[in-house]
Design a protein around this motif. Structure first.
Motif, mmCIF file in Angstrom:
data_model
loop_
_atom_site.group_PDB
_atom_site.id
_atom_site.type_symbol
_atom_site.label_atom_id
_atom_site.label_comp_id
_atom_site.label_asym_id
_atom_site.label_seq_id
_atom_site.Cartn_x
_atom_site.Cartn_y
_atom_site.Cartn_z
ATOM 1 N N GLU A 56 0.737 -1.254 -0.112
ATOM 2 C CA GLU A 56 0.058 0.139 0.011
ATOM 3 C C GLU A 56 0.852 1.191 -0.166
ATOM 4 N N ALA A 57 1.975 1.232 0.813
ATOM 5 C CA ALA A 57 2.864 2.516 0.919
ATOM 6 C C ALA A 57 3.578 2.649 -0.371
ATOM 7 N N THR A 58 3.851 1.651 -1.105
ATOM 8 C CA THR A 58 4.875 1.653 -2.290
ATOM 9 C C THR A 58 4.184 1.909 -3.351
ATOM 10 N N PHE A 59 3.053 1.186 -3.742
ATOM 11 C CA PHE A 59 2.361 1.420 -4.900
ATOM 12 C C PHE A 59 1.404 2.348 -4.781
ATOM 13 N N GLY A 60 0.913 2.954 -3.569
ATOM 14 C CA GLY A 60 -0.155 3.760 -3.443
ATOM 15 C C GLY A 60 -0.063 5.086 -3.866
ATOM 16 N N TRP A 61 1.190 5.586 -4.586
ATOM 17 C CA TRP A 61 1.346 6.967 -4.822
ATOM 18 C C TRP A 61 -0.059 7.572 -5.706
ATOM 19 N N ASP A 62 -0.431 8.455 -5.181
ATOM 20 C CA ASP A 62 -1.590 9.255 -5.676
ATOM 21 C C ASP A 62 -1.651 10.629 -5.218
ATOM 22 N N ARG A 63 -1.870 11.326 -6.086
ATOM 23 C CA ARG A 63 -2.045 12.899 -5.720
ATOM 24 C C ARG A 63 -2.955 13.214 -4.551
ATOM 25 N N ARG A 64 -4.032 12.481 -4.559
ATOM 26 C CA ARG A 64 -5.184 12.892 -3.540
ATOM 27 C C ARG A 64 -4.602 12.572 -2.098
ATOM 28 N N ASP A 65 -3.722 11.597 -2.027
ATOM 29 C CA ASP A 65 -3.432 11.385 -0.707
ATOM 30 C C ASP A 65 -2.223 11.870 -0.314
ATOM 31 N N ALA A 66 -1.451 12.480 -1.420
ATOM 32 C CA ALA A 66 -0.097 13.099 -1.025
ATOM 33 C C ALA A 66 -0.076 14.072 0.042
ATOM 34 N N LEU A 67 -1.183 14.815 0.000
ATOM 35 C CA LEU A 67 -1.031 15.952 1.150
ATOM 36 C C LEU A 67 -1.122 15.472 2.425
ATOM 37 N N PRO A 68 -1.833 14.515 3.053
ATOM 38 C CA PRO A 68 -1.778 14.076 4.364
ATOM 39 C C PRO A 68 -0.380 13.226 4.617
ATOM 40 N N CYS A 69 0.042 12.748 3.656
ATOM 41 C CA CYS A 69 1.273 11.945 3.628
ATOM 42 C C CYS A 69 2.708 13.037 3.883
ATOM 43 N N LEU A 70 2.417 14.124 3.083
ATOM 44 C CA LEU A 70 3.320 14.879 3.134
ATOM 45 C C LEU A 70 3.595 15.704 4.466
ATOM 46 N N ASP A 71 2.117 15.810 4.893
ATOM 47 C CA ASP A 71 2.073 16.572 6.166
ATOM 48 C C ASP A 71 2.620 15.710 7.278
ATOM 49 N N ARG A 72 2.545 14.353 7.269
ATOM 50 C CA ARG A 72 3.023 13.618 8.295
ATOM 51 C C ARG A 72 4.445 13.546 8.129
ATOM 52 N N MET A 73 4.871 13.529 6.994
ATOM 53 C CA MET A 73 6.354 13.449 6.922
ATOM 54 C C MET A 73 6.945 14.866 7.260
ATOM 55 N N ILE A 74 6.454 16.215 7.097
ATOM 56 C CA ILE A 74 7.015 17.293 7.349
ATOM 57 C C ILE A 74 7.106 17.401 8.989
ATOM 58 N N GLU A 75 6.056 16.686 9.606
ATOM 59 C CA GLU A 75 6.083 16.856 10.983
ATOM 60 C C GLU A 75 7.145 15.869 11.609
ATOM 61 N N PHE A 76 7.403 14.831 10.905
ATOM 62 C CA PHE A 76 8.238 13.693 11.441
ATOM 63 C C PHE A 76 9.753 14.179 11.294
ATOM 64 N N VAL A 77 10.052 14.962 10.195
ATOM 65 C CA VAL A 77 11.350 15.230 9.984
ATOM 66 C C VAL A 77 11.789 16.635 10.648
ATOM 67 N N GLY A 78 10.613 17.330 10.837
ATOM 68 C CA GLY A 78 10.942 18.754 11.605
ATOM 69 C C GLY A 78 11.134 19.796 10.882
ATOM 70 N N THR A 79 10.782 21.083 11.272
ATOM 71 C CA THR A 79 10.613 22.243 10.359
ATOM 72 C C THR A 79 12.292 22.630 9.874
ATOM 73 N N ARG A 80 13.088 22.301 10.835
ATOM 74 C CA ARG A 80 14.615 22.734 10.411
ATOM 75 C C ARG A 80 14.809 22.065 8.942
ATOM 76 N N VAL A 81 14.479 21.120 8.729
ATOM 77 C CA VAL A 81 15.137 20.329 7.441
ATOM 78 C C VAL A 81 13.756 20.381 6.214
ATOM 79 N N ALA A 82 12.451 20.796 6.932
ATOM 80 C CA ALA A 82 11.380 20.554 5.826
ATOM 81 C C ALA A 82 11.115 21.331 4.686
ATOM 82 N N ALA A 83 11.841 22.487 4.445
ATOM 83 C CA ALA A 83 11.510 23.218 3.417
ATOM 84 C C ALA A 83 11.113 22.854 1.828
ATOM 85 N N PRO A 84 11.915 21.565 1.657
ATOM 86 C CA PRO A 84 11.900 21.095 0.276
ATOM 87 C C PRO A 84 10.565 20.485 0.116
ATOM 88 N N LEU A 85 10.014 19.873 1.450
ATOM 89 C CA LEU A 85 9.211 18.916 1.378
ATOM 90 C C LEU A 85 7.631 20.054 1.434
#
Ligand SMILES: C[S@@+](CC[C@H](N)C(=O)[O-])C[C@H]1O[C@@H](n2cnc3c(N)ncnc32)[C@H](O)[C@@H]1O
Length: 313
Positions: free
Chosen positions: A211-240
């Motif tokens: 599901e994680a690897t073959f689920g690339w879909d623009r519709r659920d990109a946003l919650p995934c990116l939000d989760r990842m931005i929080e996970f890596v932290g604001t210091r490094v998250a600008a490209p995300l």
């Protein structure tokens, strides 16, 4: 084919990444499995990994070469052809650069199992993988192949995966897929150059991986990116955050995309990413094409990028 090259051929990784790869092999590699260098190009990453092996000073190396280097080894992207021209190699589009890789490795060649071909044809690995350095997840399918085939070969609690393109806004599927695996991986290192480093903590059930690897879909990109931005932290998250703005754009919410980009443009201190100006200006051109009328904005970005390339920034 005529090749005129000097000693240090370089590559696409930053010095900080090469140093990190060397250190990580020295500190981390036990010799019980292998290291996969996927998308090794002419060997900058491979040589850094070899320096790490040398620094371990092990008396006995395993009978099989510890590093598996995978690349199609043909100049099939314009940026690759341009890079090769820049080091004086006369290699045209479609020709092989394998001789440069082999010459670059020199006497270290026996430490490397060279797999020349398309990832999906030569990428099957049967040994345990202690470290995977990934620079060819250039499409969601290639990223899917890497994660589906190689994560099950990794040792829980030990193995590391280095995503060299994790912060590249043109490859958002990497952050998207890793966001789906956050219950199973930890962040070993948030950012080295453009790389992020994850440790596999526990085995990943097949359905979660699929599901994680073959689920690339623009519709659920946003919650995934939000989760990842929080996970890596604001210091490094600008490209995300740029990926997020671009996701709004491709989903048709251009007003949101614009306001996010305007926030980035308003930052007084740019993030430390070497390619930040290039990434930001490309996103601005995509989302706000009318900015061409605002020469000041585009000119400032262009000049900052130009100055960076000239070593003035
Ligand atoms: C950005 S370059 C890698 C740079 C390299 N890691 C370094 O240290 O300089 C990406 C490499 O991936 C390879 N590549 C891209 N797609 C591939 C595929 N489907 N199968 C095999 N190799 C591929 C290209 O040939 C290229 O050499």
């Amino acid at each position: 084919m005529r090749v005129v090259v000097g000693d240090d051929l370089g590559g696409f990784i930053e010095d900080s990444e090469a140093d990190y790869y060397e250190q990580i092999v020295r500190r981390h590699f036990r010799g019980e499995g292998c290291i996969v260098d996927a998308g090794c190009f002419i060997g900058a990453s491979t040589k850094a990994l070899i320096r790490g092996l040398e620094a371990r000073n092990q008396q006995h190396e395993p009978p099989e070469p510890p590093i598996i280097a995978i690349d199609r080894f043909t100049a099939s992207d314009h940026y690759v052809v341009e890079f090769l021209a820049g080091i004086g190699a006369d290699i045209r589009f479609g020709e092989s650069f394998l001789p440069i890789f082999l010459r670059n490795l020199g006497r270290d060649t026996p430490r490397v199992e060279v797999r020349a071909g398309e990832l999906v044809q030569v990428g099957r690995v049967d040994r345990a993988i202690e470290l995977a350095v990934i620079d060819l997840a250039k499409t969601p399918a290639l990223n899917g192949f890497v994660l589906q085939r190689w994560l099950p070969q990794m040792v829980p609690g030990h193995s590391l995966i280095i995503h060299q393109d994790f912060y590249s806004p043109t490859q958002p599927w990497i952050a998207h897929s890793m966001a789906g695996l956050l219950d199973y991986v930890s962040l070993e290192h948030d950012k080295v150059g453009e790389s992020a480093v994850f440790r596999l903590e526990r085995p990943i059930p097949a359905n979660v991986l699929r599901e994680a690897t073959f689920g690339w879909d623009r519709r659920d990109a946003l919650p995934c990116l939000d989760r990842m931005i929080e996970f890596v932290g604001t210091r490094v998250a600008a490209p995300l955050r740029l990926m997020r703005a671009l996701a709004f754009h491709s989903l048709g919410d251009n007003a949101k995309a614009r306001s996010l980009l305007e926030e980035e443009l308003a930052q007084s201190t740019p993030p430390p990413d070497q390619k930040w100006e290039k990434w930001l200006s490309a996103a601005v051109v995509a989302v706000m094409p009318e900015v061409f009328q605002f020469n000041a904005v585009l000119g400032r970005l262009y000049w900052r990028h130009g100055a960076q390339r000239l070593g003035h920034a």
